[in-house]
Enzyme design. Sequence first.
Site, PDB file in Angstrom:
ATOM      1  N   TYR A  67       0.850  -1.185   0.000  1.00 28.97           N
ATOM      2  CA  TYR A  67       0.000   0.000   0.000  1.00 28.97           C
ATOM      3  C   TYR A  67       0.888   1.238   0.000  1.00 28.97           C
ATOM      4  CZ  TYR A  67      -3.985  -3.042   1.148  1.00 28.97           C
ATOM      5  OH  TYR A  67      -4.958  -4.015   1.124  1.00 28.97           O
ATOM      6  N   GLU A  68       0.407   2.330  -0.621  1.00 33.33           N
ATOM      7  CA  GLU A  68       1.291   3.483  -0.821  1.00 33.33           C
ATOM      8  C   GLU A  68       1.664   4.194   0.472  1.00 33.33           C
ATOM      9  OE1 GLU A  68      -0.738   6.076  -3.523  1.00 33.33           O
ATOM     10  OE2 GLU A  68      -2.003   6.921  -1.970  1.00 33.33           O
ATOM     11  N   SER A  69       1.039   3.816   1.566  1.00 31.76           N
ATOM     12  CA  SER A  69       1.436   4.370   2.855  1.00 31.76           C
ATOM     13  C   SER A  69       2.804   3.835   3.277  1.00 31.76           C
ATOM     14  CB  SER A  69       0.399   3.998   3.911  1.00 31.76           C
ATOM     15  OG  SER A  69       0.199   2.591   3.925  1.00 31.76           O
ATOM     16  N   GLY A  70       3.371   2.907   2.501  1.00 34.47           N
ATOM     17  CA  GLY A  70       4.693   2.380   2.834  1.00 34.47           C
ATOM     18  C   GLY A  70       4.661   1.022   3.492  1.00 34.47           C
TER      19      GLY A  70
END
Lengths: 273, 306
Positions: A67-70
Amino acid sequence: MTGTPRQVSSLVPDDTQDTAYTSDEMMTVCASRALRDGMTCFVGIGLPSTAANLARATHAPNLVLIYESGTIGAKPAWLPLSIGDGVLAETADAVVSVPEIFNYWLQPGRIDVGFLGAAQLDRFGNINTTVIGPSYDQPKVRLPGAGGAPEIAASCREVIIVIRQSTRSLVERVDFITSVGYGDGAGYRERLGLTGAGPRKVITDLGVMEPDPVSRELTLTGIFPGVAVADVAARTGWDLAVSAHLQVLTPPSDAELAAVRALQARIPEGAGS
Amino acid sequence: MAEFVSLADAIAASVFDGDAVAMEGFTHLIPFAAGHEVIRQERRDLTLIRMTPDVIYDQLIGAGCASRLIFSWGGNPGVGSLHRFRDAVENGWPSPLLLEEHRHAGMANRYVAGASGVPFAVLRGYRGTGLENLPGLDGQPTVKPITCPFTGETLTAVAALRPDVTIIHAQQADRAGNVQLWGIVGVQKEAVLAASRAVVTVEEIVDRLTPQPGAVVLPAWTVDYIACVPGGSHPSYALGYSQRDNDFYVAWDAISRDRERFGQWLKSDVQGPARPAADAGAVLTGAGNAVGASSRSAGDAWGGTA
């Protein structure tokens, strides 16, 4: 998942009797089947997240969810509302910063497949999530914007797009190019030096489109059971090309339906008290 | 060197009309209580900087604090539109909002450049998209092609971000003012190091920071003001202390859709009696005050020396 799932039981042939499913469920299952075990998958929230988690719960237990939150290798036990829910960080193999997820992980082409949605999509798979209307400065509708999508579209090895089919969403030309598909056709991505291959599949609530291997124009290659080609064409904003090898897609199996419904029924731990 | 103050004092001392203000936190650790304090202190003409404006900037925009926004994704995550943001862009209410629009990778790299003390960062991307040609706030481009001096390849340069002040929320500070945050750490380290001033609200103040996996530690001398504000990221969350209040994010859709209803919410929940305990950071700063809102820190929390 956006909105309430719409019943499309009228589209389901009579002989499937009690296995009625919604169009969202058919799209989710279809997207899930496009994921292979062991792939690395960049996941957005909503239907893509449901599809990726469905794949992990069924045929692809080793799917790596990013996920792009890392959060890399997240294994959520329930569907998160946002890309940054705690359950993603708590179950991830690694949690990295935002500059790192984009610079070290996405940009070099380490991720196999990226899932994208779109407010508008054109015949060459270009995506608009920025503004609706002819003018950027005075938009008719101000959409959220790019987020991580342009990098996913540019750098994932391949891209799967999920979108509801209508003449408003599938348009001849997008009002604004937020994320590049195949630009104006064959050779465009290569000229720009984009490293990923681009959209491999567009999954709608009526069927599946894939880029023509030569022209790169999106071509109808699959329809859901009970859907007529004319229905798809009528809800497409350009003169839709249809593959000579058009297939009727297999409806969700009982096991797939049970798995997707179980996923959606699962309540976050500690919630609702 | 970090100074322990009340939330009200931290904002009064660091955020001024016309400032470029970054409040970061990628879904996690969003400094909501500090945003509410900026609304209460009626700051105006701010340039708000944030990758995902989220509900926090929807509130600041609707309250009339902002005239410019630098961002890369303006939605309510998992829910839909930011209605106050849209009303400002589409209808100029309560005042017009000038945009400088990027994408996540661009914003992250702009903070990296700011933190690194260089005028730009290099990345692939922007090519072929409409974002390549949008002007910055001053009408000048903040994205330009650049030729690699080694290979001749065309890449993209993005201009550095240098906020006047960056505000973040973290789990802990120690008594010396060193700050530790963990879980989804977002772009906070870069945003703090890129800024002229930094304010941190924390869940608790501890004698000694216990190392956490993947944590970011900001030494005390990189931070100007610390306020102890347990629950200060609600409805976002602080890993290990609270859960994201997804119900609030869903409820925000209806609250923010209508100007009048938003106004009532602002009066009751930010300015008025219903404001969350976390917003009342000032009461937590007297020496010896227990921090009741944080069950796990009640015994050993320490509000500082303001």
